[in-house]
Motif scaffolding. Structure first.
Motif, PDB file in Angstrom:
ATOM      1  N   GLY A  24       1.367  -1.222  -0.204  1.00  0.00           N
ATOM      2  CA  GLY A  24       0.047  -0.044  -0.239  1.00  0.00           C
ATOM      3  C   GLY A  24       0.799   1.068  -0.315  1.00  0.00           C
ATOM      4  N   HIS A 156       6.196   5.348  10.143  1.00  0.00           N
ATOM      5  CA  HIS A 156       4.897   4.890  10.432  1.00  0.00           C
ATOM      6  C   HIS A 156       4.445   3.869  11.311  1.00  0.00           C
ATOM      7  CE1 HIS A 156       4.882   5.015   5.917  1.00  0.00           C
ATOM      8  NE2 HIS A 156       6.214   5.746   6.065  1.00  0.00           N
ATOM      9  N   ILE A 157       5.279   3.549  12.269  1.00  0.00           N
ATOM     10  CA  ILE A 157       5.518   3.014  13.100  1.00  0.00           C
ATOM     11  C   ILE A 157       4.924   3.858  14.590  1.00  0.00           C
ATOM     12  CG2 ILE A 157       7.141   0.813  12.775  1.00  0.00           C
ATOM     13  CD1 ILE A 157       9.058   2.386  14.877  1.00  0.00           C
ATOM     14  N   GLN A 187       0.778   8.665  13.052  1.00  0.00           N
ATOM     15  CA  GLN A 187      -0.305   8.037  12.752  1.00  0.00           C
ATOM     16  C   GLN A 187      -2.262   8.149  13.600  1.00  0.00           C
ATOM     17  OE1 GLN A 187      -0.196   6.186   9.800  1.00  0.00           O
ATOM     18  NE2 GLN A 187       1.255   4.305   9.309  1.00  0.00           N
ATOM     19  N   VAL A 263      -2.637 -11.383   7.742  1.00  0.00           N
ATOM     20  CA  VAL A 263      -1.860 -11.781   6.394  1.00  0.00           C
ATOM     21  C   VAL A 263      -1.010 -10.878   7.163  1.00  0.00           C
ATOM     22  CG1 VAL A 263      -0.848 -10.882   4.295  1.00  0.00           C
ATOM     23  CG2 VAL A 263      -3.345 -11.624   4.518  1.00  0.00           C
ATOM     24  N   ARG A 265       3.394  -9.588   7.516  1.00  0.00           N
ATOM     25  CA  ARG A 265       4.801  -9.566   7.443  1.00  0.00           C
ATOM     26  C   ARG A 265       5.524 -10.953   9.336  1.00  0.00           C
ATOM     27  NH1 ARG A 265       7.934  -6.504   9.386  1.00  0.00           N
ATOM     28  NH2 ARG A 265       6.704  -4.922   9.805  1.00  0.00           N
ATOM     29  N   ARG A 340       5.093 -17.780   2.876  1.00  0.00           N
ATOM     30  CA  ARG A 340       5.412 -16.963   1.583  1.00  0.00           C
ATOM     31  C   ARG A 340       4.434 -15.853   1.377  1.00  0.00           C
ATOM     32  NH1 ARG A 340       2.689 -20.223  -3.183  1.00  0.00           N
ATOM     33  NH2 ARG A 340       2.780 -18.108  -3.686  1.00  0.00           N
ATOM     34  N   LEU A 347      -4.165 -11.448  -2.973  1.00  0.00           N
ATOM     35  CA  LEU A 347      -4.222 -11.166  -1.019  1.00  0.00           C
ATOM     36  C   LEU A 347      -5.618 -10.946  -1.107  1.00  0.00           C
ATOM     37  CD1 LEU A 347      -0.545 -10.032   0.477  1.00  0.00           C
ATOM     38  CD2 LEU A 347      -2.087 -12.585   0.760  1.00  0.00           C
ATOM     39  N   MET A 348      -5.867  -9.585  -2.002  1.00  0.00           N
ATOM     40  CA  MET A 348      -7.312  -8.465  -1.546  1.00  0.00           C
ATOM     41  C   MET A 348      -8.253  -9.374  -1.816  1.00  0.00           C
ATOM     42  SD  MET A 348      -6.058  -5.706  -1.162  1.00  0.00           S
ATOM     43  CE  MET A 348      -4.252  -6.402  -1.035  1.00  0.00           C
ATOM     44  N   ASP A 364       1.268  -1.208  16.128  1.00  0.00           N
ATOM     45  CA  ASP A 364       1.002  -1.353  15.529  1.00  0.00           C
ATOM     46  C   ASP A 364       1.234   0.228  14.588  1.00  0.00           C
ATOM     47  OD1 ASP A 364       1.037  -1.930  12.860  1.00  0.00           O
ATOM     48  OD2 ASP A 364       0.310  -3.964  12.565  1.00  0.00           O
ATOM     49  N   MET A 366      -0.311   2.058  12.300  1.00  0.00           N
ATOM     50  CA  MET A 366      -1.819   1.557  11.212  1.00  0.00           C
ATOM     51  C   MET A 366      -2.169   0.862  11.692  1.00  0.00           C
ATOM     52  SD  MET A 366      -4.131   3.645  10.366  1.00  0.00           S
ATOM     53  CE  MET A 366      -3.751   5.056  10.821  1.00  0.00           C
ATOM     54  N   ASN A 367      -1.275  -0.023  10.403  1.00  0.00           N
ATOM     55  CA  ASN A 367      -1.628  -1.553   9.957  1.00  0.00           C
ATOM     56  C   ASN A 367      -2.908  -1.374   8.978  1.00  0.00           C
ATOM     57  OD1 ASN A 367      -3.146  -4.006   9.493  1.00  0.00           O
ATOM     58  ND2 ASN A 367      -2.374  -4.897  11.101  1.00  0.00           N
ATOM     59  N   GLU A 372      -7.987  -2.804   4.464  1.00  0.00           N
ATOM     60  CA  GLU A 372      -7.415  -3.558   2.850  1.00  0.00           C
ATOM     61  C   GLU A 372      -8.656  -4.651   2.933  1.00  0.00           C
ATOM     62  OE1 GLU A 372      -2.980  -2.876   1.729  1.00  0.00           O
ATOM     63  OE2 GLU A 372      -3.824  -4.919   1.951  1.00  0.00           O
TER      64      GLU A 372
HETATM   65  C1  GDG Z   1       4.203  -0.141   8.686  1.00  0.00           C
HETATM   66  C2  GDG Z   1       4.676   0.096   9.964  1.00  0.00           C
HETATM   67  C3  GDG Z   1       1.609   0.831   8.805  1.00  0.00           C
HETATM   68  C4  GDG Z   1       1.529  -8.057   3.096  1.00  0.00           C
HETATM   69  N1  GDG Z   1       2.143  -9.746   2.511  1.00  0.00           N
HETATM   70  C5  GDG Z   1       1.985  -8.996   1.489  1.00  0.00           C
HETATM   71  C6  GDG Z   1       2.185  -8.188   1.005  1.00  0.00           C
HETATM   72  N2  GDG Z   1       1.566  -7.399   2.258  1.00  0.00           N
HETATM   73  C7  GDG Z   1       0.956  -5.807   2.485  1.00  0.00           C
HETATM   74  C8  GDG Z   1      -0.387  -6.345   2.782  1.00  0.00           C
HETATM   75  C9  GDG Z   1       0.062  -4.511   3.763  1.00  0.00           C
HETATM   76  C10 GDG Z   1       1.357  -4.529   3.907  1.00  0.00           C
HETATM   77  O1  GDG Z   1       2.321  -5.174   2.868  1.00  0.00           O
HETATM   78  C11 GDG Z   1       1.095  -4.172   4.806  1.00  0.00           C
HETATM   79  O2  GDG Z   1       1.344  -3.063   6.207  1.00  0.00           O
HETATM   80  P1  GDG Z   1       0.777  -3.056   7.140  1.00  0.00           P
HETATM   81  O3  GDG Z   1       0.773  -1.624   7.589  1.00  0.00           O
HETATM   82  O4  GDG Z   1      -0.098  -3.634   7.733  1.00  0.00           O
HETATM   83  O5  GDG Z   1       2.243  -3.043   8.672  1.00  0.00           O
HETATM   84  P2  GDG Z   1       3.570  -2.592   7.780  1.00  0.00           P
HETATM   85  O6  GDG Z   1       4.839  -3.695   6.964  1.00  0.00           O
HETATM   86  O7  GDG Z   1       4.168  -3.177   9.774  1.00  0.00           O
HETATM   87  O8  GDG Z   1       3.760  -1.384   7.988  1.00  0.00           O
HETATM   88  C12 GDG Z   1       2.352  -0.306  10.335  1.00  0.00           C
HETATM   89  C13 GDG Z   1       2.008   0.743   7.753  1.00  0.00           C
HETATM   90  O9  GDG Z   1       3.603   0.501   7.155  1.00  0.00           O
HETATM   91  C14 GDG Z   1       2.015   1.925   7.088  1.00  0.00           C
HETATM   92  O10 GDG Z   1       2.227   3.156   7.178  1.00  0.00           O
HETATM   93  O11 GDG Z   1       0.300   0.838   8.952  1.00  0.00           O
HETATM   94  O12 GDG Z   1       2.178  -0.028  11.001  1.00  0.00           O
HETATM   95  O13 GDG Z   1       4.674  -1.182  11.055  1.00  0.00           O
HETATM   96  O14 GDG Z   1       0.126  -3.659   2.375  1.00  0.00           O
HETATM   97  O15 GDG Z   1      -1.469  -6.338   1.664  1.00  0.00           O
HETATM   98  N3  GDG Z   1       1.858  -7.455  -0.025  1.00  0.00           N
HETATM   99  C15 GDG Z   1       2.137  -8.245  -1.230  1.00  0.00           C
HETATM  100  N4  GDG Z   1       2.448  -9.820  -0.352  1.00  0.00           N
HETATM  101  C16 GDG Z   1       1.887 -10.025   0.248  1.00  0.00           C
HETATM  102  O16 GDG Z   1       2.407 -11.599   0.557  1.00  0.00           O
HETATM  103  N5  GDG Z   1       2.260  -7.819  -2.737  1.00  0.00           N
END
Ligand code: GDG
Length: 461
Positions: A24, A156-157, A187, A263, A265, A340, A347-348, A364, A366-367, A372
């Protein structure tokens, strides 16, 4: 926008990965740069011998400027101070944080080094926007190297409470460096409040009601800019990919079964262990669900060379195996745990197929997954979001089933409530959650931050 936008982030999303593979945030930055034209500067992701040279890659309106890191820089700046000190402490896991003076010195050195590499690429009217905890001292480094440009920073955190922040030995220097930016973005209001408390009690300085900060001889602006998503694009992708291979085969397996999806990381901040244990309790309390509900956890490994990440991976493998061993039947596996990555659009579509989005981080910023998941739902038959109150997204998604991830029984109850929630209630909650997703979408985040950065630029001029 007057002035070229220069984005600085630890990692630059490689242009060849393209739009659909990106997460995103990368999509949002890509959009902003693509519209206005600009430069994206940062680490290429490579570690090794060729560290030093900046590689330029012009694609349409965007110039990607990337550089490799030496092994030592990677170890000290990235693996060390950024991910083994700042990340855990900022997520309230100072029990997992370590501090090493050499690593901190490496963190400062790499920020200086990156700043000196960016200087020759800058033009007089550039606006600089740095992202995240890797780059706290980057403005100070750029200013030392002679840059007069307006500079913004988005965290972001989470920003931790003062007493947690103080466990990081160079906290005072970090916050002083942060005050070299002109705009600081957080955030949530909780994060801004934590920053304000620190400034008031420790800097010393003041933050007024409009977010004007006076500290360390500087005047800057601090404000809340909750990051969003593009809900229409997500809904469209979720529908378009519903007939693609991994989605159809999962549906074929599910048949009558209900799907719970997560889903993340693979990170200890995401609360995966607690989530597995609450699901186990659900199976223990409700034998009628055996064979009728499947929990899919997609967890691509990250930072695999940081010890705490190796430990959580090991623990989760054990827990998934134990829970499956306890409840599985010949034709049913309760937890499908997948280390993986999947393509973003897949994913969507998986989100749309799931009855429950199970998003329960311990902490977190945001998350985006929570947002999504909601955006991907079918408005006529939407699923239910079970969301941790400690995700920034909980401030906006108040119609999710909000849970405290440290209360396993409450999480189990929420899963049970979600599994049996009547259609009208699911629809009402979905509609309520879509409102903030639209009104605070990703372009609102981008534009409001950039507007404040431009105002700061006008004040500097
Ligand atoms: C940091 C902050 C904050 C996940 N697995 C796959 C994949 N994803 C995508 C998700 C989502 C993104 O990665 C993860 O975003 P998150 O917000 O959930 O978490 P962080 O990576 O920790 O991000 C967080 C963010 O920054 C933005 O400001 O919200 O709090 O920690 O978009 O869908 N994407 C693909 N394959 C996967 O297997 N393509």
């Amino acid at each position: 926008m007057s002035g070229r936008l220069v984005i600085v982030s630890n990692r630059v999303a490689p242009p060849q990965e393209g739009y659909s593979a990106a997460g995103g945030l990368a999509v949002g930055i890509f959009d902003a740069l693509n519209k206005a034209g600009g430069l994206w500067f940062g680490w290429s992701g490579e570690v090794g011998a060729e560290a030093g040279a900046v590689k330029l890659d012009v694609r349409g309106n965007i110039t990607y400027a990337t550089t490799a890191l030496s092994r030592k820089d990677y170890d000290q700046y990235y693996r060390g101070f950024s991910n083994a000190t700042l990340w855990p402490a900022f997520h309230y896991r100072h029990d997992l944080a370590r501090y090493d003076r050499q690593e901190y010195a490496g963190y400062l050195r790499v920020n200086d080094w990156l700043a000196r590499r960016l200087i020759p690429l800058l033009r007089p009217n550039d606006l600089i926007w740095a992202h995240d905890y890797h780059l706290i001292p980057f403005a100070a480094a750029l200013r030392n190297a002679g840059s007069p440009h307006p500079m913004g920073f988005f965290l972001h955190i989470p920003f931790p409470a003062t007493e947690i922040l103080r466990t990081i030995p160079p906290h005072a220097a970090l916050i002083e460096a942060l005050c070299q930016y002109d705009v600081l973005g957080f955030q949530t209001r909780t994060d801004l409040q934590a920053f304000t408390d620190y400034i008031g009690r420790r800097a010393p300085g003041t933050v007024n009601r409009s977010g004007v900060v006076h500290a360390h001889g500087r005047t800057l602006k601090a404000a809340v800019y909750p990051i969003g998503v593009y809900p229409e694009a997500i809904a469209e992708a979720a529908q378009r990919y519903a007939k693609r291979r991994p989605v159809t085969s999962l549906r074929a397996y599910l048949q009558h079964r209900k799907l719970i999806i997560s889903v993340d990381r693979l990170d200890y901040s995401k609360g995966l262990i607690e989530r597995f244990l609450a699901f186990e309790r659900l199976l223990q309390n409700a034998p009628e669900l055996h064979g009728n509900v499947t929990f899919v956890q997609i967890a691509p490994p990250t930072r695999t060379d940081v010890q705490a990440y190796q430990r959580i991976r090991h623990t989760l493998e054990g827990e998934a195996g134990r829970i499956n061993g306890r409840f599985a039947q010949l034709n049913w596996t309760p937890i499908r745990y997948l280390n993986r990555k999947y393509e973003r659009n897949v994913l969507m579509a998986l989100f749309r197929a799931a009855h429950i989005g199970y998003v329960t981080p311990l902490r977190d910023g945001m998350n985006l997954v929570a947002k999504e998941y909601v955006a991907a739902q079918d408005p006529n038959d939407p699923g239910v979001l079970v969301l941790s109150q400690f995700a920034g997204a909980a401030d906006e998604l108040t119609d999710a089933l909000l849970v405290n991830p440290f209360d396993l029984a409450q999480m189990t109850d929420a899963l049970q409530t979600a599994l049996s929630m009547p259609l009208e209630q699911r629809q009402a909650r979905y509609r309520a959650m879509m409102q903030p997703l639209h009104s605070k979408n990703l372009s609102v985040w981008l534009n409001s931050f950039l507007q404040d950065l431009q105002r700061a630029a006008a004040l500097r001029a």
